[in-house]
Design a protein around this motif. Sequence first.
Motif, short mmCIF file in Angstrom:
data_model
loop_
_atom_site.label_atom_id
_atom_site.label_comp_id
_atom_site.label_asym_id
_atom_site.label_seq_id
_atom_site.Cartn_x
_atom_site.Cartn_y
_atom_site.Cartn_z
N ASP A 1 68.73 58.97 129.12
CA ASP A 1 67.44 59.63 129.33
C ASP A 1 67.61 61.13 129.16
OD1 ASP A 1 65.94 57.31 129.86
OD2 ASP A 1 66.69 57.24 131.91
N ALA A 2 67.84 61.53 127.92
CA ALA A 2 68.02 62.95 127.58
C ALA A 2 67.78 63.11 126.08
CB ALA A 2 69.44 63.40 127.94
N PRO A 3 67.32 64.28 125.67
CA PRO A 3 67.08 64.51 124.24
C PRO A 3 68.38 64.45 123.42
CG PRO A 3 66.26 66.35 125.58
CD PRO A 3 66.97 65.42 126.49
N ARG A 4 68.25 64.01 122.19
CA ARG A 4 69.41 63.83 121.31
C ARG A 4 70.24 65.11 121.17
NH1 ARG A 4 69.14 61.92 115.03
NH2 ARG A 4 67.82 63.75 114.87
N GLU A 5 69.59 66.26 121.02
CA GLU A 5 70.32 67.51 120.83
C GLU A 5 71.20 67.82 122.04
OE1 GLU A 5 67.07 67.03 120.24
OE2 GLU A 5 67.08 67.23 118.05
N LEU A 6 70.70 67.55 123.24
CA LEU A 6 71.48 67.78 124.46
C LEU A 6 72.65 66.80 124.55
CD1 LEU A 6 71.96 69.14 127.21
CD2 LEU A 6 70.33 67.49 128.19
N VAL A 7 72.40 65.55 124.27
CA VAL A 7 73.46 64.54 124.33
C VAL A 7 74.57 64.90 123.35
CG1 VAL A 7 74.00 62.10 123.96
CG2 VAL A 7 71.86 62.74 125.09
N PHE A 8 74.20 65.28 122.15
CA PHE A 8 75.17 65.67 121.12
C PHE A 8 75.97 66.89 121.57
CE2 PHE A 8 76.68 67.60 117.23
CZ PHE A 8 77.02 66.51 116.44
N SER B 1 80.52 58.17 116.53
CA SER B 1 79.39 58.15 117.47
C SER B 1 78.13 58.51 116.70
CB SER B 1 79.61 59.14 118.61
OG SER B 1 80.77 58.81 119.34
N THR B 2 77.15 57.61 116.75
CA THR B 2 75.88 57.81 116.06
C THR B 2 74.79 57.98 117.12
OG1 THR B 2 76.67 56.44 114.24
CG2 THR B 2 74.29 56.85 114.36
N PHE B 3 74.00 59.04 116.98
CA PHE B 3 72.98 59.42 117.95
C PHE B 3 71.60 59.16 117.34
CE2 PHE B 3 76.78 61.82 118.40
CZ PHE B 3 76.97 62.06 119.75
N THR B 4 70.80 58.34 118.01
CA THR B 4 69.46 58.01 117.53
C THR B 4 68.43 58.50 118.53
OG1 THR B 4 70.33 56.05 116.43
CG2 THR B 4 67.95 56.14 116.79
N ASP B 5 67.48 59.30 118.05
CA ASP B 5 66.39 59.80 118.88
C ASP B 5 65.37 58.66 119.04
OD1 ASP B 5 64.15 61.02 120.00
OD2 ASP B 5 64.24 62.76 118.69
N LEU B 6 65.18 58.21 120.28
CA LEU B 6 64.25 57.12 120.56
C LEU B 6 62.87 57.63 120.96
CD1 LEU B 6 66.60 54.76 122.61
CD2 LEU B 6 66.04 54.65 120.17
N GLY B 7 62.70 58.96 120.99
CA GLY B 7 61.44 59.52 121.46
C GLY B 7 61.42 59.58 122.98
N ASP B 8 60.44 60.26 123.54
CA ASP B 8 60.31 60.39 125.00
C ASP B 8 61.59 60.89 125.66
OD1 ASP B 8 57.66 59.47 124.94
OD2 ASP B 8 58.29 57.39 125.13
N SER B 9 62.31 61.81 124.98
CA SER B 9 63.56 62.39 125.51
C SER B 9 64.59 61.31 125.85
CB SER B 9 63.28 63.26 126.72
OG SER B 9 62.56 64.40 126.33
N ARG B 10 64.71 60.30 124.99
CA ARG B 10 65.70 59.25 125.16
C ARG B 10 66.55 59.19 123.90
NH1 ARG B 10 63.00 54.42 125.26
NH2 ARG B 10 64.80 53.35 126.08
N THR B 11 67.84 58.95 124.11
CA THR B 11 68.79 58.92 122.99
C THR B 11 69.67 57.69 123.10
OG1 THR B 11 68.84 61.34 122.96
CG2 THR B 11 70.65 60.20 121.84
N GLU B 12 69.84 57.00 121.99
CA GLU B 12 70.79 55.91 121.91
C GLU B 12 72.05 56.41 121.23
OE1 GLU B 12 70.06 51.54 120.66
OE2 GLU B 12 70.91 52.56 118.90
N ILE B 13 73.19 56.10 121.82
CA ILE B 13 74.47 56.37 121.17
C ILE B 13 75.12 55.03 120.88
CG2 ILE B 13 76.79 57.31 121.36
CD1 ILE B 13 75.87 59.39 123.18
N GLN B 14 75.55 54.88 119.64
CA GLN B 14 76.39 53.75 119.29
C GLN B 14 77.77 54.33 118.98
OE1 GLN B 14 76.39 51.38 115.53
NE2 GLN B 14 75.77 49.75 116.96
N ILE B 15 78.76 53.83 119.68
CA ILE B 15 80.14 54.29 119.52
C ILE B 15 80.93 53.15 118.90
CG2 ILE B 15 82.20 55.15 120.70
CD1 ILE B 15 80.20 56.04 122.98
#
Length: 158
Positions: free
Chosen positions: A18-25, A101-115
């Motif tokens: 539950d965080a924006p993709r840019e922050l997670v990255f 690690s692949t980061f996908t923006d799911l919208g609503d400040s949610r990010t999926e990471i696939q490692i």
Amino acid sequence: MTDPTSPARELVFTRIFDAPRELVFRCLLEPEHLTHFWGPLGVTTPLEHITVDARPGGVFETVMVNDSDGSQYPTRAVYLEILEPERLVWTEPATGVTTTSTFTDLGDSRTEIQILQTNVPEAFRRPEAQAGFSTSLDRFAAHLAVLSSGARSNPEPT
């Protein structure tokens, strides 16, 4: 968790944060963030033991310290690809493991990471090791929650 259909020497972990993709990255490239979650439950990674040279060919080095007995676990990786904020790829020369690690923006400040980890030695594929890796992802989620709640309580001036 790990995908049971992946080949024998591969591990796949997928998590939604539950965080924006840019922050997670960014958290995976900045020592000031990594110190809060790098490593499984029961270890710490002191800021002074984290080196990040975030460019292809640059190194990523950490020393995790066991909280109970002080044992140290150094890690060294070399970045192969940094495509901000979409993908990080590094390899660990000592083990041969390559992590993508692949980061996908799911919208609503949610990010999926696939490692995706390839060339994974047997010891790293054991359930205990995978559980430890999962606790690191749990710690990462907790760190992101703190950052996100701080951003909500201290909005940027307009």
